[in-house]
Design a protein around this motif. Sequence first.
Motif, PDB file in Angstrom:
ATOM      1  N   UNK A  81       0.835  -1.211   0.000  1.00  0.00           N
ATOM      2  CA  UNK A  81       0.000   0.000   0.000  1.00  0.00           C
ATOM      3  C   UNK A  81       0.868   1.258   0.000  1.00  0.00           C
ATOM      4  N   UNK A  82       1.889   1.270   0.851  1.00  0.00           N
ATOM      5  CA  UNK A  82       2.732   2.465   0.966  1.00  0.00           C
ATOM      6  C   UNK A  82       3.538   2.718  -0.304  1.00  0.00           C
ATOM      7  N   UNK A  83       4.054   1.672  -0.928  1.00  0.00           N
ATOM      8  CA  UNK A  83       4.860   1.866  -2.132  1.00  0.00           C
ATOM      9  C   UNK A  83       4.000   2.345  -3.306  1.00  0.00           C
ATOM     10  N   UNK A  84       2.788   1.839  -3.417  1.00  0.00           N
ATOM     11  CA  UNK A  84       1.898   2.366  -4.452  1.00  0.00           C
ATOM     12  C   UNK A  84       1.433   3.775  -4.097  1.00  0.00           C
ATOM     13  N   UNK A  85       1.368   4.069  -2.801  1.00  0.00           N
ATOM     14  CA  UNK A  85       0.971   5.405  -2.362  1.00  0.00           C
ATOM     15  C   UNK A  85       1.955   6.487  -2.745  1.00  0.00           C
ATOM     16  N   UNK A  86       3.197   6.101  -3.088  1.00  0.00           N
ATOM     17  CA  UNK A  86       4.204   7.071  -3.519  1.00  0.00           C
ATOM     18  C   UNK A  86       3.718   7.860  -4.738  1.00  0.00           C
ATOM     19  N   UNK A  87       2.874   7.243  -5.549  1.00  0.00           N
ATOM     20  CA  UNK A  87       2.370   7.910  -6.757  1.00  0.00           C
ATOM     21  C   UNK A  87       1.615   9.191  -6.430  1.00  0.00           C
ATOM     22  N   UNK A  88       1.162   9.320  -5.172  1.00  0.00           N
ATOM     23  CA  UNK A  88       0.388  10.508  -4.781  1.00  0.00           C
ATOM     24  C   UNK A  88       1.226  11.563  -4.070  1.00  0.00           C
ATOM     25  N   UNK A  89       2.519  11.299  -3.877  1.00  0.00           N
ATOM     26  CA  UNK A  89       3.371  12.264  -3.158  1.00  0.00           C
ATOM     27  C   UNK A  89       3.664  13.479  -4.038  1.00  0.00           C
TER      28      UNK A  89
END
Length: 381
Positions: A81-89
């Motif tokens: 979840x966190x690694x895919x969440x990088x796309x929103x940083x």
Amino acid sequence: MRWVVLILLFFGAVINFADKSIVGLAAVPIMKEFNLTYAEWGLVGSSYYWLYPVTGIFGAAWADRLGAKKVLGFIMLTWTVLQFGVLAITALPLLILYRILLGAFEGPYSPIAYSHADKWFPPKLKGFANSVVVGGGTVGAMIVAPILVSLITIFGWKVAFAALGAASLVWFFLFQFLTKENPVEVYENVQKKKKQKLEKIKVKDFLLLLASPTALFTTLAYFSTYILVVWFSVWLPIYLVEAVKMTPGQMGTSVAIIGVVSVCIYMGVSMASDHLFKKNQNWRSSRVFVVAGAMILGALFFSSIMIFQNPIWVIVAMCLAKGLTYAILPIGPTIMINEMQERGGIDDKHFNIIRKSSGHYCTSINWLYHKFSWRKSTIGL
């Protein structure tokens, strides 16, 4: 089954350390995108470790209660979840928050993985088994570096981070479907009897344990080594590009070389330690003295780059320094386990009883259950 478990723990460590090191490999494009100073970048790099040691302790305790397999599966899903969440940083605060959360959920992996590996291997192979797990970390941080650098260059740093998230998801399914919680489950179709619980550790006894010379040495050795772990994962790529004047491609190749050679070195030290223990059955001479000597030599090699700054020597010294100092990572857990033998794994004799009793296992397994407490996760020191 034990080799399947060990291989998957190895690849779990690959992902774990790749998650740590990719931020260093992507340092230049990230700093450029967010216009970061070196001080701000140091904040990003260090934020990963703010909760890392704390969650390592609580995560290991959680694995004691729920089982290593369940906890490892859960934390691996959080990595996804966190690694895919990088796309929103889109800003520095979000980048720091992401690194804090990733470090918090990756902290428990190493102590739980060491504990899980120790369930499946006898004392004479524990050093080797733990060195394989630690070796996965170096592979993740170094050998996959050229692949990650290519992904960062071609697709951008966010896509490279998401690729690691996909790898975490694949590992989760493999680990859940291909492994068991402990060796007993291999020989029992249905486990009906509740495991005997270990006596809860008292704070006073735990502090007395840490005050012992051997435990104190191991704790301080781990502390000093993790300074290098952080440096290698956050600053090594920048050092090679900015100070040694390597191109990004040369940097990727160099860190890969450092990774391969260092793995061979500390696995060699671990196997030498196992051999000495098998020969003399002396934990102090085979474990403590071996790792102490290796770390001293490693520190000397690392210090030498301040005097000899030739690029070739820098790579050679880095290989030796990393390989020798990292010897504490696989050997350290075996030292701490020996300090609390009642919470350690099974010995050679009873490991072989379990391994060999494929036909008439019920009687011997039940006897073992009543006589011995199965191992719980070591505290992440």
